[in-house]
Scaffold this motif. Structure first.
Motif, mmCIF file in Angstrom:
data_model
loop_
_atom_site.group_PDB
_atom_site.id
_atom_site.type_symbol
_atom_site.label_atom_id
_atom_site.label_comp_id
_atom_site.label_asym_id
_atom_site.label_seq_id
_atom_site.Cartn_x
_atom_site.Cartn_y
_atom_site.Cartn_z
ATOM 1 N N GLN A 60 -5.240 -4.996 -5.606
ATOM 2 C CA GLN A 60 -4.265 -5.627 -6.484
ATOM 3 C C GLN A 60 -3.729 -4.626 -7.507
ATOM 4 O OE1 GLN A 60 -6.204 -9.093 -8.199
ATOM 5 N NE2 GLN A 60 -5.310 -10.409 -6.624
ATOM 6 N N ALA A 61 -2.542 -4.892 -7.983
ATOM 7 C CA ALA A 61 -1.960 -4.040 -9.025
ATOM 8 C C ALA A 61 -2.916 -3.958 -10.214
ATOM 9 C CB ALA A 61 -0.615 -4.599 -9.464
ATOM 10 N N GLY A 62 -3.054 -2.756 -10.737
ATOM 11 C CA GLY A 62 -3.984 -2.509 -11.834
ATOM 12 C C GLY A 62 -5.361 -2.071 -11.379
ATOM 13 N N VAL A 76 1.245 5.558 2.967
ATOM 14 C CA VAL A 76 0.204 6.269 3.706
ATOM 15 C C VAL A 76 -0.057 7.575 2.955
ATOM 16 C CG1 VAL A 76 -0.465 7.367 5.860
ATOM 17 C CG2 VAL A 76 0.890 5.264 5.907
ATOM 18 N N TYR A 77 -1.315 7.815 2.643
ATOM 19 C CA TYR A 77 -1.698 9.006 1.891
ATOM 20 C C TYR A 77 -2.309 10.030 2.848
ATOM 21 C CZ TYR A 77 -0.750 6.753 -2.542
ATOM 22 O OH TYR A 77 -0.123 6.154 -3.604
ATOM 23 N N THR A 125 -2.344 -0.088 0.206
ATOM 24 C CA THR A 125 -1.413 -1.188 -0.056
ATOM 25 C C THR A 125 -1.778 -1.814 -1.394
ATOM 26 O OG1 THR A 125 -1.190 -1.636 2.315
ATOM 27 C CG2 THR A 125 -0.425 -3.333 0.793
ATOM 28 N N VAL A 126 -0.816 -1.854 -2.298
ATOM 29 C CA VAL A 126 -1.039 -2.422 -3.626
ATOM 30 C C VAL A 126 -0.211 -3.694 -3.739
ATOM 31 C CG1 VAL A 126 -1.007 -2.019 -6.107
ATOM 32 C CG2 VAL A 126 -1.363 -0.099 -4.532
ATOM 33 N N SER A 179 -5.131 2.295 -12.160
ATOM 34 C CA SER A 179 -3.903 1.615 -12.608
ATOM 35 C C SER A 179 -2.844 1.612 -11.517
ATOM 36 C CB SER A 179 -3.360 2.300 -13.872
ATOM 37 O OG SER A 179 -4.314 2.309 -14.903
ATOM 38 N N LEU A 180 -3.248 1.218 -10.337
ATOM 39 C CA LEU A 180 -2.337 1.254 -9.202
ATOM 40 C C LEU A 180 -1.197 0.265 -9.362
ATOM 41 C CD1 LEU A 180 -4.997 1.733 -6.421
ATOM 42 C CD2 LEU A 180 -2.993 3.200 -6.768
ATOM 43 N N LYS A 181 -0.037 0.674 -8.845
ATOM 44 C CA LYS A 181 1.175 -0.130 -8.916
ATOM 45 C C LYS A 181 1.654 -0.435 -7.496
ATOM 46 C CE LYS A 181 2.587 2.564 -12.981
ATOM 47 N NZ LYS A 181 3.657 3.414 -13.564
#
Length: 115
Positions: free
Chosen positions: A13-15, A92-93, A112-113, A84-86
């Motif tokens: 999830q975001a954050g 793909v990293y 995936t966020v 703190s993902l957005k």
């Protein structure tokens, strides 16, 4: 040549936070520059962060203060701590290293966020 295998991607999830790992098939001790790039759907691959064998790091502006790159030469592993993902971090990293003027890539791991 050293083969790279990424792991640690997933849905968050975001954050939230994730830590990506990139394991080398052999010693990375003598590899100077290693790093992470990402490619979002429909977009070009972009550099995220890099680190030298001496520990000098460089980050793209869009991840500064949120992502931390590190390497453990004893474990032949490169890391990317992502906080703190957005939703716009969804991509793909790929990890990579530079050797002989050429960039070598892993196969990537999906992050995936959700909002």
């Amino acid at each position: 040549q050293v083969q790279l295998v990424e792991s640690g991607g997933g849905l968050v999830q975001a954050g939230g936070s994730l830590r990506l790992s990139c394991a080398g098939s052999g010693s990375i001790f003598s590899i100077n520059v290693m790093g992470w790039s990402r490619q979002a759907p429909g977009k070009q691959r972009e550099l995220v962060a890099s680190i030298t064998s001496g520990g000098i790091t460089n980050y793209a502006d869009f991840v500064k203060g949120r992502f931390t790159i590190s390497r453990d030469n004893a474990k032949n592993t490169l890391y990317l701590q992502m906080n703190s993902l957005k939703p716009e971090d969804t991509a793909v990293y790929y990890c990579y290293y530079i050797w002989g003027g050429r960039r070598y890539w892993g196969k990537g791991t999906l992050v995936t966020v959700s909002s």
